[in-house]
Design a protein around this motif. Structure first.
Motif: not given
Length: 176
Positions: A52-59
């Motif tokens: 999985a990719v963990a994306g940091i809020e927001a961009r």
């Protein structure tokens, strides 16, 4: 990558005097630039097992979702405190004045899963470091961290590397 650099708008004195804000929304608005950025951010991990990719809020949601699609894996949102609807775990990190907290759902990661952290920009590295700690606390393995922009003078990549996190960036801007 010099073409990508030209697609990023610099806004002087935002959000306060002396800061050169690197606005990546102009790059995201360019179809070819956005595609090249996503490909470049995903490329070092293309032949690895990423769960999985963990994306940091927001961009980081925008770039992380696209990188997850490119890597054919899941996506985990890392949000500011109080924004996720289910049971969460949080991690504090330092701000210039005070502290903040980011959170993930407590069941977002299965122990042993390999997670790639993605965000648009790394500056001091506090948020990315907190994300890595969250992933580790759930039993996940931080496979790496990929950023569109690095502000090297602020030391964020060095901070992550001091924790054993492999890092990748596409563009560095001197100054901050």
């Amino acid at each position: 990558m010099s073409d990508l650099r030209s697609l990023i708008r610099t806004i002087p004195d935002y959000p306060k005097p002396g800061i050169m804000f690197r606005d990546v929304t102009t790059l995201m608005g360019n179809a070819q630039g956005f595609k090249a950025a996503v490909e470049g951010m995903a490329a070092p991990y293309a032949n690895e097992k990423i769960d999985a990719v963990a994306g940091i809020e927001a961009r980081g949601f925008i770039l992380g979702g696209a990188v997850a699609d490119r890597l054919s894996c899941g996506f985990i949102p890392i949000r500011k405190k109080g924004k996720l609807p289910w049971k969460t775990i949080g991690q504090q990190y330092a701000l210039e004045y005070g502290v903040d907290i980011i959170e993930i759902h407590e069941d977002a990661i299965t122990p042993g899963q390999r997670i790639l952290i993605v965000d648009d920009l790394i500056a001091t590295g506090g948020t990315a470091e907190a994300a890595a700690k969250l992933i580790s606390r759930t039993g996940g393995l931080v496979a790496g961290a990929s950023f569109l922009v690095d502000l090297p003078e602020l030391g964020g990549l060095d901070l992550l590397r001091s924790h054993g996190v492999r890092t990748h960036t596409l563009i560095a801007f001197e100054g901050h």
